[in-house]
Design an enzyme around this catalytic site. Structure first.
Site, PDB file in Angstrom:
ATOM      1  CE  LYS A 166      -3.792  -2.378   2.285  1.00 18.78           C
ATOM      2  NZ  LYS A 166      -4.472  -2.729   3.535  1.00 18.78           N
ATOM      3  CG  ASP A 224      -9.554  -0.196   4.742  1.00 18.90           C
ATOM      4  OD1 ASP A 224      -9.272  -0.301   3.533  1.00 18.90           O
ATOM      5  OD2 ASP A 224      -8.937  -0.800   5.639  1.00 18.90           O
ATOM      6  CD  GLN A 284      -3.158  -4.345   6.528  1.00 15.27           C
ATOM      7  OE1 GLN A 284      -3.144  -3.336   5.832  1.00 15.27           O
ATOM      8  NE2 GLN A 284      -3.694  -5.476   6.111  1.00 15.27           N
TER       9      GLN A 284
END
Ligand code: NAD
Length: 287
Positions: free
Chosen positions: A55, A122, A99
């Site tokens: 990422k 997200d 994460q």
């Protein structure tokens, strides 16, 4: 026997990254700063570390600044809450993500809920999931949004089609089903308690599989000519002891039945990262 065309997520993700790079270059002049994404990682799970590196590399490619922090596995809930509170206030940061999975002593849901909804890269905050349920604009969950974008790029129109989503997680299955519904598909959600999964899967014009079980879906469970999207990512060790990544679909057999199919790797995975970058740029534009 015919072979399905590949839904090439890697190529599409690359072209989205190229578009975003140009967009970021143009916007920076007006905004006076680059967009920023903060990825919070806790502990040393090797798979998570690889995803985070991936990422951050993608961010660098398109000109998004990284404000990530790596915490030891012993980090406390309070330490993470403080970090998120600071990032919520930080004007340079447009997107924040935690994460997953987190170590067991941490309350992941509480942390995700603490992220400012307009920085929820997200798309997992209840406000953004609520907007999806209501069909309102908002930051969409990256993996299912990536699947929708991939279908669109290959001229797959869900309207009036029977879409079957296997898996009902908050991360993938549920938002995926809602996005297909938003696109006017007739949607069935199957899960671990669904009897006769094969019959339901075989009824799908569009089959999205997000389970985490290698080769769960075989050719006998797929309608000839169906569109098959494999979200699963499973690390398996083959007979020679070599580790590799496979999906939830038995690619070798299903590719001779399906019309279109995603490879693993190179299908949904790169699209998830592309949608994360896109969400960050969207927040940057809107903030
Ligand atoms: P999860 O464990 O939270 O959910 C799995 C779902 O599968 C559950 O809803 C469960 O009901 C269902 N399920 C379990 N066994 C089943 C069975 N035998 N038959 C039918 N349904 C069954 O997992 P998740 O977070 O939704 O992830 C699913 C898979 O997708 C994993 O392999 C994960 O690594 C992968 N994933 C990939 C990406 C990507 O970018 N490609 C992103 C997220 C998740």
């Amino acid at each position: 026997m015919s072979t399905a065309q590949l839904l090439d997520g890697k190529a599409l993700a690359n072209s989205i990254q190229t578009e975003l790079t140009q967009q970021v270059q143009d916007l920076q002049i007006r905004k006076g700063r680059a967009p920023g994404l903060a990825v919070l990682m806790v502990g040393d799970n090797p798979a998570s570390a690889a995803y985070v590196r991936n990422k951050e590399r993608a961010c660098a490619n398109v000109g998004i600044a990284s404000f990530g922090r790596h915490f030891p596995a012993t980090a406390t809930q309070a330490e993470l809450e403080q970090a998120i509170a600071a990032l919520n206030e930080d004007e340079r940061v447009d997107g924040i993500l935690v994460q997953l999975p987190l170590p067991d002593h941490l309350d992941a849901v509480a942390l995700l809920n603490q992220i400012a909804p307009d920085k929820d890269a997200d798309g997992l905050h209840p406000v953004n999931l609520g907007r999806l349920v209501r069909g309102e604009p908002g930051l969409r969950s990256c993996t299912p949004a990536g699947v929708m974008r991939l279908l669109q790029a290959y001229d797959v129109h869900p309207k009036g089609q029977h879409a079957v989503v296997i898996g009902r997680s908050i991360l993938v299955g549920k938002p995926q089903a809602l996005m297909l519904l938003e696109a006017d598909a007739t949607v069935t959600i199957a899960h671990s308690r669904t009897p006769d999964l094969g019959a339901i899967a075989r009824a799908a014009d569009i089959l999205v599989v997000a389970v985490g079980c290698p080769a769960l879906i075989t050719a006998a469970m797929v309608k000839p000519g169906a569109i098959v999207v494999d979200v699963g990512m499973n690390r398996v060790t083959d007979a020679s002891g070599k580790a590799r990544l496979v999906g939830d679909v038995d690619f070798a057999s299903v590719q001779s039945i399906a019309k279109l199919i995603t490879p693993v790797p190179g299908g949904v995975g790169p699209m998830t990262v592309a949608m994360l970058l896109q969400n960050t740029v969207q927040s940057y534009i809107e903030r």
